[in-house]
Design a protein around this motif. Structure first.
Motif, PDB file in Angstrom:
ATOM      1  N   TYR A  42       0.840  -1.213   0.000  1.00 23.22           N
ATOM      2  CA  TYR A  42       0.000   0.000   0.000  1.00 23.22           C
ATOM      3  C   TYR A  42       0.870   1.256   0.000  1.00 23.22           C
ATOM      4  CZ  TYR A  42      -4.078  -2.886   1.028  1.00 23.22           C
ATOM      5  OH  TYR A  42      -5.085  -3.815   0.962  1.00 23.22           O
ATOM      6  N   THR A  43       2.146   1.113  -0.332  1.00 23.92           N
ATOM      7  CA  THR A  43       3.072   2.240  -0.241  1.00 23.92           C
ATOM      8  C   THR A  43       2.665   3.385  -1.158  1.00 23.92           C
ATOM      9  OG1 THR A  43       4.895   0.757   0.332  1.00 23.92           O
ATOM     10  CG2 THR A  43       5.480   2.945  -0.472  1.00 23.92           C
ATOM     11  N   GLY A  44       2.278   3.060  -2.381  1.00 23.27           N
ATOM     12  CA  GLY A  44       1.871   4.105  -3.319  1.00 23.27           C
ATOM     13  C   GLY A  44       0.664   4.879  -2.827  1.00 23.27           C
ATOM     14  N   SER A  45      -0.334   4.164  -2.345  1.00 26.61           N
ATOM     15  CA  SER A  45      -1.537   4.818  -1.831  1.00 26.61           C
ATOM     16  C   SER A  45      -1.217   5.635  -0.583  1.00 26.61           C
ATOM     17  CB  SER A  45      -2.602   3.773  -1.510  1.00 26.61           C
ATOM     18  OG  SER A  45      -3.014   3.108  -2.687  1.00 26.61           O
ATOM     19  N   ARG A  46      -0.373   5.099   0.279  1.00 26.96           N
ATOM     20  CA  ARG A  46       0.020   5.828   1.483  1.00 26.96           C
ATOM     21  C   ARG A  46       0.717   7.136   1.114  1.00 26.96           C
ATOM     22  NH1 ARG A  46       4.264   6.491   5.008  1.00 26.96           N
ATOM     23  NH2 ARG A  46       3.668   6.661   7.204  1.00 26.96           N
ATOM     24  N   THR A  47       1.571   7.092   0.100  1.00 32.48           N
ATOM     25  CA  THR A  47       2.287   8.289  -0.340  1.00 32.48           C
ATOM     26  C   THR A  47       1.323   9.347  -0.848  1.00 32.48           C
ATOM     27  OG1 THR A  47       4.245   6.973  -0.892  1.00 32.48           O
ATOM     28  CG2 THR A  47       4.066   9.145  -1.912  1.00 32.48           C
ATOM     29  N   ARG A  48       0.286   8.928  -1.582  1.00 31.68           N
ATOM     30  CA  ARG A  48      -0.688   9.897  -2.095  1.00 31.68           C
ATOM     31  C   ARG A  48      -1.438  10.556  -0.937  1.00 31.68           C
ATOM     32  NH1 ARG A  48       0.106   9.896  -7.813  1.00 31.68           N
ATOM     33  NH2 ARG A  48      -1.096  11.783  -7.607  1.00 31.68           N
ATOM     34  N   LEU A  49      -1.798   9.770   0.056  1.00 31.70           N
ATOM     35  CA  LEU A  49      -2.491  10.324   1.217  1.00 31.70           C
ATOM     36  C   LEU A  49      -1.575  11.253   2.007  1.00 31.70           C
ATOM     37  CD1 LEU A  49      -4.461   7.149   2.273  1.00 31.70           C
ATOM     38  CD2 LEU A  49      -5.455   9.328   1.550  1.00 31.70           C
ATOM     39  N   LEU A  50      -0.297  10.918   2.074  1.00 30.41           N
ATOM     40  CA  LEU A  50       0.651  11.809   2.735  1.00 30.41           C
ATOM     41  C   LEU A  50       0.758  13.140   1.985  1.00 30.41           C
ATOM     42  CD1 LEU A  50       3.571   9.402   3.751  1.00 30.41           C
ATOM     43  CD2 LEU A  50       1.981  10.597   5.271  1.00 30.41           C
ATOM     44  N   GLY A  51       0.601  13.105   0.668  1.00 23.84           N
ATOM     45  CA  GLY A  51       0.616  14.344  -0.114  1.00 23.84           C
ATOM     46  C   GLY A  51      -0.529  15.260   0.273  1.00 23.84           C
ATOM     47  N   ILE A  52      -1.712  14.687   0.487  1.00 26.88           N
ATOM     48  CA  ILE A  52      -2.862  15.484   0.923  1.00 26.88           C
ATOM     49  C   ILE A  52      -2.660  15.975   2.350  1.00 26.88           C
ATOM     50  CG2 ILE A  52      -5.332  15.389   1.450  1.00 26.88           C
ATOM     51  CD1 ILE A  52      -5.644  13.536  -0.955  1.00 26.88           C
ATOM     52  N   ALA A  53      -2.139  15.094   3.213  1.00 24.99           N
ATOM     53  CA  ALA A  53      -1.845  15.496   4.590  1.00 24.99           C
ATOM     54  C   ALA A  53      -0.838  16.646   4.616  1.00 24.99           C
ATOM     55  CB  ALA A  53      -1.315  14.301   5.381  1.00 24.99           C
ATOM     56  N   TYR A  54       0.113  16.620   3.702  1.00 23.14           N
ATOM     57  CA  TYR A  54       1.110  17.693   3.598  1.00 23.14           C
ATOM     58  C   TYR A  54       0.421  19.025   3.314  1.00 23.14           C
ATOM     59  CZ  TYR A  54       5.047  20.341   1.601  1.00 23.14           C
ATOM     60  OH  TYR A  54       6.000  21.301   1.317  1.00 23.14           O
ATOM     61  N   GLU A  55      -0.520  19.021   2.366  1.00 18.88           N
ATOM     62  CA  GLU A  55      -1.248  20.247   2.038  1.00 18.88           C
ATOM     63  C   GLU A  55      -2.075  20.727   3.221  1.00 18.88           C
ATOM     64  OE1 GLU A  55      -1.056  22.189  -0.743  1.00 18.88           O
ATOM     65  OE2 GLU A  55       0.638  20.873  -1.180  1.00 18.88           O
ATOM     66  N   ILE A  56      -2.710  19.803   3.902  1.00 18.04           N
ATOM     67  CA  ILE A  56      -3.540  20.163   5.060  1.00 18.04           C
ATOM     68  C   ILE A  56      -2.671  20.750   6.176  1.00 18.04           C
ATOM     69  CG2 ILE A  56      -4.993  19.209   6.901  1.00 18.04           C
ATOM     70  CD1 ILE A  56      -5.975  17.147   4.795  1.00 18.04           C
TER      71      ILE A  56
END
Length: 238
Positions: A42-56
């Motif tokens: 799930y590394t790819g999906s986790r990275t995408r969610l971290l990208g949104i968390a970064y913006e937040i």
């Protein structure tokens, strides 16, 4: 109060709230997705969610948008209680592209399921409830952009999404860039189809994923390690 709004030109959503709203959401995302070694495949999906968390997180720090929002403090209330107070609170916000946020909602279904399996009493985990609230707010925002019949179809598909294990997350970059290049009306017209496409992993996605796997095989790389060779524009017509 956490809010999700469509951006003026339908490119994505604006995630808004006060500092505590956004900080709480950011922490909930980190809590549910776990550390980088927890959920393999799930590394790819986790990275995408971290990208949104970064913006937040950067929004909460005042690095994105700042706006005053009426807080309900009327002149009558001030006089009634005999004190001086501002009638606006400061809200922070950040924009996220529609394909990106829709994929996040789908991916969070998997992470919520995985996280629940690790808990003895998952129904009492506050972060899980906050994540579900966030997902519901995004879909409710989508509700305001699509016809009712299409929205009911979308709700059904988002309730039965396949796993994002080993998902070719480069496909979301592909959809993001296509969405950026569209005019406002085209984005609005295309949004329901994009939502369903992400939720059901249709034939277009399967063909794209096979191309990524073909590229990954000679170098023996994981699917998420293959780079999508296209750049995002510096400015987006939100």
């Amino acid at each position: 109060m956490l809010t999700i709004q469509n951006t003026p030109n339908h490119a994505g959503v604006k995630i808004s709230g006060d500092y505590f709203d956004l900080d709480e959401l950011n922490k909930a995302i980190y809590h549910v997705i776990g550390d980088e070694n927890k959920y393999h495949n799930y590394t790819g999906s986790r990275t995408r969610l971290l990208g949104i968390a970064y913006e937040i997180r950067h929004a909460a720090q005042g690095d994105r948008n700042i706006e005053p929002v009426f807080n309900g403090m009327t002149e009558h209330i001030k006089k009634q209680h005999r004190f001086i107070a501002p009638d606006k609170n400061i809200y922070f916000s950040a924009e996220v592209l529609w394909p990106e946020i829709l994929y996040a909602i789908v991916a969070l279904n998997d992470f919520v399921r995985l996280h629940r399996e690790d808990l003895e009493f998952p129904d009492w985990d506050p972060e899980l409830h906050l994540i579900r609230h966030f997902q519901a707010l995004v879909l409710d925002c989508l509700h305001g952009q699509v016809p009712e019949e299409q929205y009911q179809t979308i709700l059904k598909t988002f309730s039965q999404t396949p796993t994002v294990k080993d998902y070719a997350v480069q496909y979301i970059d592909f959809l993001n860039l296509k969405f950026i290049d569209m005019a406002k009306q085209q984005r609005e017209n295309t949004l329901p189809a994009v939502a369903v496409k992400i939720a059901v992993q249709d034939n277009d996605y399967q063909a794209f994923r096979q191309q990524v796997l073909t590229a990954a095989t000679p170098a023996k790389k994981a699917i998420h390690e293959i780079q999508f060779k296209a750049e995002y524009p510096e400015q987006i017509d939100w």
